[in-house]
Write a protein that holds these residues in place. Sequence first.
Motif, mmCIF file in Angstrom:
data_model
loop_
_atom_site.group_PDB
_atom_site.id
_atom_site.type_symbol
_atom_site.label_atom_id
_atom_site.label_comp_id
_atom_site.label_asym_id
_atom_site.label_seq_id
_atom_site.Cartn_x
_atom_site.Cartn_y
_atom_site.Cartn_z
ATOM 1 N N ALA A 12 0.927 -1.136 -0.069
ATOM 2 C CA ALA A 12 -0.033 0.037 -0.085
ATOM 3 C C ALA A 12 0.897 1.190 0.055
ATOM 4 N N VAL A 13 1.852 1.218 0.976
ATOM 5 C CA VAL A 13 3.075 2.400 0.728
ATOM 6 C C VAL A 13 3.478 2.576 -0.434
ATOM 7 N N THR A 14 3.808 1.518 -1.005
ATOM 8 C CA THR A 14 4.531 1.552 -2.551
ATOM 9 C C THR A 14 3.632 2.148 -3.516
ATOM 10 N N ILE A 15 2.263 1.680 -3.325
ATOM 11 C CA ILE A 15 1.489 2.334 -4.425
ATOM 12 C C ILE A 15 1.086 3.797 -4.056
ATOM 13 N N ILE A 16 0.938 4.228 -2.838
ATOM 14 C CA ILE A 16 0.652 5.425 -2.632
ATOM 15 C C ILE A 16 1.871 6.380 -2.977
ATOM 16 N N ALA A 17 3.181 5.849 -2.683
ATOM 17 C CA ALA A 17 4.260 6.710 -2.991
ATOM 18 C C ALA A 17 4.368 6.937 -4.294
ATOM 19 N N ALA A 18 3.659 5.981 -5.224
ATOM 20 C CA ALA A 18 3.974 6.099 -6.541
ATOM 21 C C ALA A 18 3.126 7.491 -7.158
ATOM 22 N N PHE A 19 2.243 7.761 -6.473
ATOM 23 C CA PHE A 19 1.653 8.964 -7.020
ATOM 24 C C PHE A 19 2.077 10.269 -6.527
ATOM 25 N N PHE A 20 3.253 10.144 -5.814
ATOM 26 C CA PHE A 20 4.018 11.557 -5.315
ATOM 27 C C PHE A 20 5.292 11.624 -5.928
ATOM 28 N N ASP A 21 5.699 10.832 -7.341
ATOM 29 C CA ASP A 21 6.725 11.118 -7.789
ATOM 30 C C ASP A 21 6.569 12.503 -8.431
ATOM 31 N N SER A 22 8.057 13.007 -8.263
ATOM 32 C CA SER A 22 7.812 14.559 -8.843
ATOM 33 C C SER A 22 8.024 14.543 -10.393
ATOM 34 N N GLU A 24 10.202 15.582 -12.521
ATOM 35 C CA GLU A 24 11.653 15.127 -12.987
ATOM 36 C C GLU A 24 11.824 13.938 -13.032
ATOM 37 N N VAL A 25 11.295 12.990 -11.766
ATOM 38 C CA VAL A 25 11.597 11.600 -11.758
ATOM 39 C C VAL A 25 10.762 11.063 -12.887
ATOM 40 N N LEU A 26 9.510 11.639 -13.172
ATOM 41 C CA LEU A 26 8.693 10.489 -14.325
ATOM 42 C C LEU A 26 9.159 10.877 -15.597
ATOM 43 N N ALA A 27 9.728 12.416 -15.776
ATOM 44 C CA ALA A 27 10.619 12.657 -17.057
ATOM 45 C C ALA A 27 11.770 11.911 -17.297
ATOM 46 N N ALA A 28 12.377 11.675 -16.394
ATOM 47 C CA ALA A 28 13.722 10.958 -16.498
ATOM 48 C C ALA A 28 13.263 9.424 -16.605
ATOM 49 N N GLU A 29 12.481 8.929 -16.023
ATOM 50 C CA GLU A 29 11.854 7.417 -16.280
ATOM 51 C C GLU A 29 11.286 7.332 -17.723
ATOM 52 N N GLU A 30 10.796 8.222 -18.348
ATOM 53 C CA GLU A 30 10.096 8.115 -19.565
ATOM 54 C C GLU A 30 11.460 8.197 -20.744
ATOM 55 N N SER A 31 12.369 8.966 -20.395
ATOM 56 C CA SER A 31 13.478 9.089 -21.415
ATOM 57 C C SER A 31 14.365 7.877 -21.353
ATOM 58 N N MET A 32 14.166 7.051 -20.283
ATOM 59 C CA MET A 32 15.005 5.760 -20.260
ATOM 60 C C MET A 32 14.408 4.722 -21.098
ATOM 61 N N GLY A 33 13.048 4.852 -21.417
ATOM 62 C CA GLY A 33 12.545 3.747 -22.338
ATOM 63 C C GLY A 33 11.925 2.770 -21.465
ATOM 64 N N MET A 34 11.037 1.908 -22.255
ATOM 65 C CA MET A 34 10.564 0.762 -21.636
ATOM 66 C C MET A 34 11.608 -0.512 -21.689
ATOM 67 N N LEU A 84 11.797 -7.847 -16.364
ATOM 68 C CA LEU A 84 11.322 -7.443 -17.705
ATOM 69 C C LEU A 84 10.946 -6.106 -17.923
ATOM 70 N N SER A 85 10.525 -5.676 -16.679
ATOM 71 C CA SER A 85 9.895 -4.082 -16.694
ATOM 72 C C SER A 85 11.150 -3.065 -17.287
ATOM 73 N N GLY A 86 12.211 -3.089 -17.156
ATOM 74 C CA GLY A 86 13.246 -2.208 -17.428
ATOM 75 C C GLY A 86 13.578 -1.382 -16.454
ATOM 76 N N TYR A 87 14.249 -0.312 -16.733
ATOM 77 C CA TYR A 87 14.764 0.773 -15.739
ATOM 78 C C TYR A 87 13.378 1.639 -15.294
ATOM 79 N N ILE A 88 13.624 1.666 -13.883
ATOM 80 C CA ILE A 88 12.548 2.784 -13.258
ATOM 81 C C ILE A 88 13.476 3.641 -12.197
ATOM 82 N N MET A 89 12.753 4.666 -12.210
ATOM 83 C CA MET A 89 13.346 5.430 -11.173
ATOM 84 C C MET A 89 12.187 5.888 -10.173
ATOM 85 N N VAL A 90 12.370 5.790 -8.811
ATOM 86 C CA VAL A 90 11.468 6.123 -7.744
ATOM 87 C C VAL A 90 11.835 6.979 -6.807
ATOM 88 N N ASN A 91 10.940 7.456 -5.845
ATOM 89 C CA ASN A 91 11.210 8.136 -4.918
ATOM 90 C C ASN A 91 11.835 7.172 -3.593
#
Length: 127
Positions: A12-22, A24-34, A84-91
């Motif tokens: 639950a904390v993992t799922i809730i924390a995903a909604f609070f990514d900044s 910058e983190v979301l943009a960096a994660e998208e730039s890394m590709g799937m 299989l999910s590839g690179y991720i960036m998280v808080n």
Amino acid sequence: KNLLIAFWLSVAVTIIAAFFDSEEVLAAEESMGMGLLGEGLEIGLGLGLLLLMIYSSVALYQLKPKGRTLFAVATGLNFIFSLLSGYIMVNPVMYFADHLGSLISGAILLLVYSGEGGKIFLSSTKL
């Protein structure tokens, strides 16, 4: 049973924390590709895995023998899915909660497949 509760709290904390990514983190994660999976397939498999984890943990909580097998399968599939999910960036909070959940699921598997933990499931089938 307390380990299962702690496991779901970490999820639950993992799922809730995903909604609070900044942004910058979301943009960096998208730039890394799937990873190897496309976005639609990744979402579908993720939801299916979540349902399997819910079903298996409820069965495990109720001490049903199929619960420990399903939980082991779901945990294994979770690790494969992560690869299989590839690179991720998280808080940091999400990182901590996700890894804590992995540690707890390992402790659950160790407990239910140990000698004493296995006896609980064998005695519950005789009831």
